[in-house]
Write an enzyme that holds these catalytic residues in place. Structure first.
Site, PDB file in Angstrom:
ATOM      1  N   ILE A  53       0.892  -1.165   0.000  1.00 58.95           N
ATOM      2  CA  ILE A  53       0.000   0.000   0.000  1.00 58.95           C
ATOM      3  C   ILE A  53       0.925   1.209   0.000  1.00 58.95           C
ATOM      4  CG2 ILE A  53      -1.675   1.393   1.275  1.00 58.95           C
ATOM      5  CD1 ILE A  53      -2.894  -1.133   2.379  1.00 58.95           C
TER       6      ILE A  53
ATOM      7  N   ASN B  45      10.531   1.643   8.235  1.00 62.20           N
ATOM      8  CA  ASN B  45       9.346   2.404   7.846  1.00 62.20           C
ATOM      9  C   ASN B  45       8.432   2.549   9.064  1.00 62.20           C
ATOM     10  OD1 ASN B  45       7.066   3.520   6.714  1.00 62.20           O
ATOM     11  ND2 ASN B  45       7.052   2.178   4.928  1.00 62.20           N
TER      12      ASN B  45
ATOM     13  N   TYR C 274      -0.001  -0.044  10.858  1.00 61.45           N
ATOM     14  CA  TYR C 274      -0.478  -1.418  10.996  1.00 61.45           C
ATOM     15  C   TYR C 274      -0.696  -1.804  12.454  1.00 61.45           C
ATOM     16  CZ  TYR C 274       0.146  -1.884   6.021  1.00 61.45           C
ATOM     17  OH  TYR C 274       0.030  -1.711   4.671  1.00 61.45           O
TER      18      TYR C 274
ATOM     19  N   LYS D 214      -1.598   0.237  14.823  1.00 56.86           N
ATOM     20  CA  LYS D 214      -2.858   0.910  15.179  1.00 56.86           C
ATOM     21  C   LYS D 214      -4.057   0.106  14.698  1.00 56.86           C
ATOM     22  CE  LYS D 214      -4.609   4.074  12.562  1.00 56.86           C
ATOM     23  NZ  LYS D 214      -5.077   5.197  11.784  1.00 56.86           N
TER      24      LYS D 214
END
Length: 89
Positions: A12, A51, A58, A60
């Site tokens: 994504i 990152n 992710y 969260k």
């Protein structure tokens, strides 16, 4: 980590101009909807260990780290953190 009853989110990416505008969340929500429609047990992905923005996103969203994967980018060895989310049906 091939599993017939899992869905992988491969990538994504959201352009910087759209950061903070919920574009990533919309794409993630669509992937989760597809996983539920396919009755997947879990969703998994790999995210580059440096990152921190993606790792926070992710985490969260309920993903937990379960492994690491080394890969080479040219001569550079990098590490992906493997994360997964159990799907509640």
């Amino acid at each position: 980590m091939k599993d017939n009853n899992a869905l992988e989110i491969e990538r994504i990416y959201v352009s910087k101009a759209y950061h903070g505008k919920n574009v990533g969340q919309l794409l993630y929500d669509k992937a989760l909807q597809i996983a539920k429609e396919k009755k997947a047990d879990y969703v998994w992905l790999g995210v580059w260990e440096e990152n921190s923005r993606a790792i926070r996103f992710y985490t969260k969203n309920g993903f937990v780290a379960f492994d690491k994967h080394l890969f080479k980018l040219g001569d550079d060895e990098q590490t992906d953190i493997m994360m997964r989310l159990e799907i509640n049906h």
